[in-house]
Scaffold this active site. Sequence first.
Site, PDB file in Angstrom:
ATOM      1  CE1 TYR A  39      -3.328  -2.474   5.947  1.00 46.98           C
ATOM      2  CE2 TYR A  39      -3.133  -0.132   5.428  1.00 46.98           C
ATOM      3  CZ  TYR A  39      -3.266  -1.448   5.011  1.00 46.98           C
ATOM      4  OH  TYR A  39      -3.322  -1.745   3.660  1.00 46.98           O
ATOM      5  CB  THR A  65      -0.908   0.003   1.262  1.00 43.31           C
ATOM      6  OG1 THR A  65      -1.491   1.292   1.427  1.00 43.31           O
ATOM      7  CG2 THR A  65      -0.118  -0.302   2.531  1.00 43.31           C
ATOM      8  CG  ASP A  66      -1.134   5.004  -0.984  1.00 43.93           C
ATOM      9  OD1 ASP A  66      -1.663   4.337  -0.062  1.00 43.93           O
ATOM     10  OD2 ASP A  66      -1.724   5.930  -1.568  1.00 43.93           O
ATOM     11  CD  GLU A  67      -3.177   3.750   4.650  1.00 43.53           C
ATOM     12  OE1 GLU A  67      -2.869   3.571   5.829  1.00 43.53           O
ATOM     13  OE2 GLU A  67      -4.346   3.850   4.255  1.00 43.53           O
ATOM     14  CE  LYS A  87      -0.239  -4.441   3.114  1.00 48.46           C
ATOM     15  NZ  LYS A  87      -0.736  -5.766   2.630  1.00 48.46           N
TER      16      LYS A  87
HETATM   17  P1  NAD Z   1     -10.099  -6.892   2.781  1.00 45.63           P
HETATM   18  O1  NAD Z   1     -10.027  -6.560   4.225  1.00 45.63           O
HETATM   19  O2  NAD Z   1     -11.349  -6.618   2.021  1.00 45.63           O
HETATM   20  O3  NAD Z   1      -9.777  -8.456   2.570  1.00 45.63           O
HETATM   21  C1  NAD Z   1      -8.747  -9.123   3.259  1.00 45.63           C
HETATM   22  C2  NAD Z   1      -8.947 -10.619   3.047  1.00 45.63           C
HETATM   23  O4  NAD Z   1      -7.864 -11.309   3.705  1.00 45.63           O
HETATM   24  C3  NAD Z   1     -10.247 -11.169   3.651  1.00 45.63           C
HETATM   25  O5  NAD Z   1     -10.858 -12.045   2.737  1.00 45.63           O
HETATM   26  C4  NAD Z   1      -9.785 -11.909   4.897  1.00 45.63           C
HETATM   27  O6  NAD Z   1     -10.630 -12.973   5.269  1.00 45.63           O
HETATM   28  C5  NAD Z   1      -8.415 -12.397   4.441  1.00 45.63           C
HETATM   29  N1  NAD Z   1      -7.491 -12.674   5.568  1.00 45.63           N
HETATM   30  C6  NAD Z   1      -7.246 -11.887   6.653  1.00 45.63           C
HETATM   31  N2  NAD Z   1      -6.365 -12.505   7.474  1.00 45.63           N
HETATM   32  C7  NAD Z   1      -6.051 -13.679   6.878  1.00 45.63           C
HETATM   33  C8  NAD Z   1      -5.184 -14.755   7.214  1.00 45.63           C
HETATM   34  N3  NAD Z   1      -4.448 -14.739   8.357  1.00 45.63           N
HETATM   35  N4  NAD Z   1      -5.093 -15.800   6.376  1.00 45.63           N
HETATM   36  C9  NAD Z   1      -5.823 -15.854   5.232  1.00 45.63           C
HETATM   37  N5  NAD Z   1      -6.669 -14.869   4.875  1.00 45.63           N
HETATM   38  C10 NAD Z   1      -6.779 -13.806   5.683  1.00 45.63           C
HETATM   39  O7  NAD Z   1      -8.855  -6.174   2.120  1.00 45.63           O
HETATM   40  P2  NAD Z   1      -8.697  -5.508   0.680  1.00 45.63           P
HETATM   41  O8  NAD Z   1      -9.168  -4.116   0.739  1.00 45.63           O
HETATM   42  O9  NAD Z   1      -9.243  -6.442  -0.334  1.00 45.63           O
HETATM   43  O10 NAD Z   1      -7.098  -5.457   0.590  1.00 45.63           O
HETATM   44  C11 NAD Z   1      -6.369  -6.552   0.031  1.00 45.63           C
HETATM   45  C12 NAD Z   1      -4.904  -6.235   0.086  1.00 45.63           C
HETATM   46  O11 NAD Z   1      -4.642  -5.030  -0.635  1.00 45.63           O
HETATM   47  C13 NAD Z   1      -4.364  -5.994   1.491  1.00 45.63           C
HETATM   48  O12 NAD Z   1      -3.082  -6.568   1.586  1.00 45.63           O
HETATM   49  C14 NAD Z   1      -4.280  -4.481   1.614  1.00 45.63           C
HETATM   50  O13 NAD Z   1      -3.262  -4.106   2.508  1.00 45.63           O
HETATM   51  C15 NAD Z   1      -3.942  -4.107   0.185  1.00 45.63           C
HETATM   52  N6  NAD Z   1      -4.370  -2.759  -0.252  1.00 45.63           N
HETATM   53  C16 NAD Z   1      -5.655  -2.353  -0.078  1.00 45.63           C
HETATM   54  C17 NAD Z   1      -6.062  -1.119  -0.572  1.00 45.63           C
HETATM   55  C18 NAD Z   1      -7.488  -0.628  -0.409  1.00 45.63           C
HETATM   56  O14 NAD Z   1      -7.757   0.532  -0.734  1.00 45.63           O
HETATM   57  N7  NAD Z   1      -8.412  -1.426   0.058  1.00 45.63           N
HETATM   58  C19 NAD Z   1      -5.137  -0.297  -1.222  1.00 45.63           C
HETATM   59  C20 NAD Z   1      -3.812  -0.734  -1.363  1.00 45.63           C
HETATM   60  C21 NAD Z   1      -3.463  -1.994  -0.894  1.00 45.63           C
HETATM   61  O1  DAU Z   2      -4.090   4.127   0.611  1.00 47.08           O
HETATM   62  C1  DAU Z   2      -4.348   2.753   0.579  1.00 47.08           C
HETATM   63  C2  DAU Z   2      -5.128   2.353   1.813  1.00 47.08           C
HETATM   64  O2  DAU Z   2      -6.431   2.891   1.660  1.00 47.08           O
HETATM   65  C3  DAU Z   2      -5.193   0.844   2.023  1.00 47.08           C
HETATM   66  O3  DAU Z   2      -3.890   0.361   2.268  1.00 47.08           O
HETATM   67  C4  DAU Z   2      -6.109   0.489   3.195  1.00 47.08           C
HETATM   68  O4  DAU Z   2      -6.237  -0.916   3.290  1.00 47.08           O
HETATM   69  C5  DAU Z   2      -7.463   1.101   2.932  1.00 47.08           C
HETATM   70  O5  DAU Z   2      -8.300   0.859   4.036  1.00 47.08           O
HETATM   71  C6  DAU Z   2      -7.345   2.613   2.689  1.00 47.08           C
HETATM   72  O6  DAU Z   2      -6.940   3.298   3.911  1.00 47.08           O
HETATM   73  P1  DAU Z   2      -7.619   4.694   4.362  1.00 47.08           P
HETATM   74  O7  DAU Z   2      -7.435   4.835   5.810  1.00 47.08           O
HETATM   75  O8  DAU Z   2      -7.175   5.796   3.471  1.00 47.08           O
HETATM   76  O9  DAU Z   2      -9.151   4.342   3.964  1.00 47.08           O
HETATM   77  P2  DAU Z   2     -10.538   4.632   4.731  1.00 47.08           P
HETATM   78  O10 DAU Z   2     -11.613   4.256   3.766  1.00 47.08           O
HETATM   79  O11 DAU Z   2     -10.569   4.024   6.079  1.00 47.08           O
HETATM   80  O12 DAU Z   2     -10.520   6.213   4.892  1.00 47.08           O
HETATM   81  C7  DAU Z   2     -10.403   7.052   3.767  1.00 47.08           C
HETATM   82  C8  DAU Z   2     -10.389   8.487   4.292  1.00 47.08           C
HETATM   83  O13 DAU Z   2     -11.691   8.804   4.802  1.00 47.08           O
HETATM   84  C9  DAU Z   2      -9.423   8.719   5.433  1.00 47.08           C
HETATM   85  O14 DAU Z   2      -8.884  10.037   5.323  1.00 47.08           O
HETATM   86  C10 DAU Z   2     -10.293   8.631   6.683  1.00 47.08           C
HETATM   87  C11 DAU Z   2     -11.624   9.174   6.192  1.00 47.08           C
HETATM   88  N1  DAU Z   2     -12.825   8.599   6.847  1.00 47.08           N
HETATM   89  C12 DAU Z   2     -12.959   7.248   6.848  1.00 47.08           C
HETATM   90  C13 DAU Z   2     -14.057   6.662   7.438  1.00 47.08           C
HETATM   91  C14 DAU Z   2     -14.218   5.166   7.463  1.00 47.08           C
HETATM   92  C15 DAU Z   2     -13.795   9.425   7.393  1.00 47.08           C
HETATM   93  O15 DAU Z   2     -13.669  10.670   7.353  1.00 47.08           O
HETATM   94  N2  DAU Z   2     -14.883   8.865   7.973  1.00 47.08           N
HETATM   95  C16 DAU Z   2     -15.054   7.510   8.031  1.00 47.08           C
HETATM   96  O16 DAU Z   2     -16.073   7.041   8.594  1.00 47.08           O
END
Ligand code: NAD
Ligand code: DAU
Length: 336
Positions: A151, A126-128, A155
């Site tokens: 988190y 992730t970019d985080e 990562k």
């Molecule tokens: P998500 O939370 O929707 O899904 C995570 C999945 O991993 C779930 O199906 C969960 O059951 C499974 N999991 C958790 N712990 C596990 C374990 N110990 N063994 C096997 N499975 C397990 O997450 P997502 O949003 O689909 O993100 C997927 C990946 O992409 C993550 O690695 C996250 O860090 C990365 N990512 C997410 C975003 C985003 O915006 N959502 C952006 C950049 C990177």
């Molecule tokens: O940048 C990539 C990341 O983006 C991934 O690695 C993470 O898995 C994914 O969860 C996401 O992280 P963020 O923290 O940026 O996403 P989130 O949707 O939780 O929040 C997006 C923005 O919105 C953040 O600035 C917090 C704000 N927010 C979020 C929630 C849930 C609110 O203001 N109110 C809310 O209720």
Amino acid sequence: MIKNLLVTGGCGFIGSAFIRKILRDTDINIVNLDSLTYAGNPENLIEIEGNHRYHFVKGSIQNPELVENICDYYKIDGIINFAAESHVDRSILDARPFIDTNVGGTLILLQTAMKHKIRRYLQVSTDEVYGSLGESGLFTESSPIQPNSPYSASKAAADHLVSAFVHTYGLNAVITRCSNNYGPFQFPEKLIPLMVLNACEDKKLPIYGDGMNVRDWIYVDDHCSGIWATFLKGKSGEVYNLGGKSEKPNIEIVKTLLKILNKPESLITYVKDRPGHDRRYAIDCSKAESELAWKPAFNFDEGLVSTVNWYLNNPKWCGNVRSGEYMEYYEKQYKI
Ligand code: NAD
Ligand code: DAU
């Protein structure tokens, strides 16, 4: 060419989109290892039920015997690791599962990849991990690693382990670092689906702080095509940033969603800020564009409308994920 791919976390939001894509676009066999946490939902993969190239194993990436048996039995030659605890707010409430899965689980996958001479490993990061930007500038692959939440720290630790396995043991591995994803099947604890579902029920929309934190949004299918391009063409040991070139302050996104849904802005409620809240993320993905011939294809405004429509058209999925344990978390998180 890879024949049998182990995808971990394939019942989550991005992993399930990736599995649907790979089964559609290639003739590769996929084994999905997912422990089905609150975020893992087999309903996300209903569309591919019965596909003979798809196998599901319920279990954790933290279980070394299980991961080894899968690699043996299914003759796995590639691994893509999506499995993670992925929500920043939950990591603030309790960091432990983040370290266990995101760091400990990644280590098990890397050790098994070495033992089984896996030909290619991709870590979905992730970019985080880069921390927070000021008003200007973009994250490049050489930006310092400065994670701010449990988190993102977990990562970043996993990314370092992947690099260490490349340099120390010669593992063939690549890392992707993507910005904020949106699209169908996203669990409604994340900004966009949470706001859509709350607005539909005329519930308050909790905005952290002043609402001016900026994220760079990418449609989930663009992320998946970037992961696949990196898996196929990325240079071992390298990191590839993926982003959507759609920087938006949170408040702008929420107001746009209210317009699409024809709901009043009075639903917006400013709440206490997230502790350690990163101010701005923005991605320079020119390396992926030039080296992998990848670029994000979806337009944000169109992607957002189609995402909202997906939630409106899938009330059963929404009802199922917004029940039981979810509501307990919701009450704990938002005292509004
Ligand atoms: P998500 O939370 O929707 O899904 C995570 C999945 O991993 C779930 O199906 C969960 O059951 C499974 N999991 C958790 N712990 C596990 C374990 N110990 N063994 C096997 N499975 C397990 O997450 P997502 O949003 O689909 O993100 C997927 C990946 O992409 C993550 O690695 C996250 O860090 C990365 N990512 C997410 C975003 C985003 O915006 N959502 C952006 C950049 C990177
Ligand atoms: O940048 C990539 C990341 O983006 C991934 O690695 C993470 O898995 C994914 O969860 C996401 O992280 P963020 O923290 O940026 O996403 P989130 O949707 O939780 O929040 C997006 C923005 O919105 C953040 O600035 C917090 C704000 N927010 C979020 C929630 C849930 C609110 O203001 N109110 C809310 O209720």
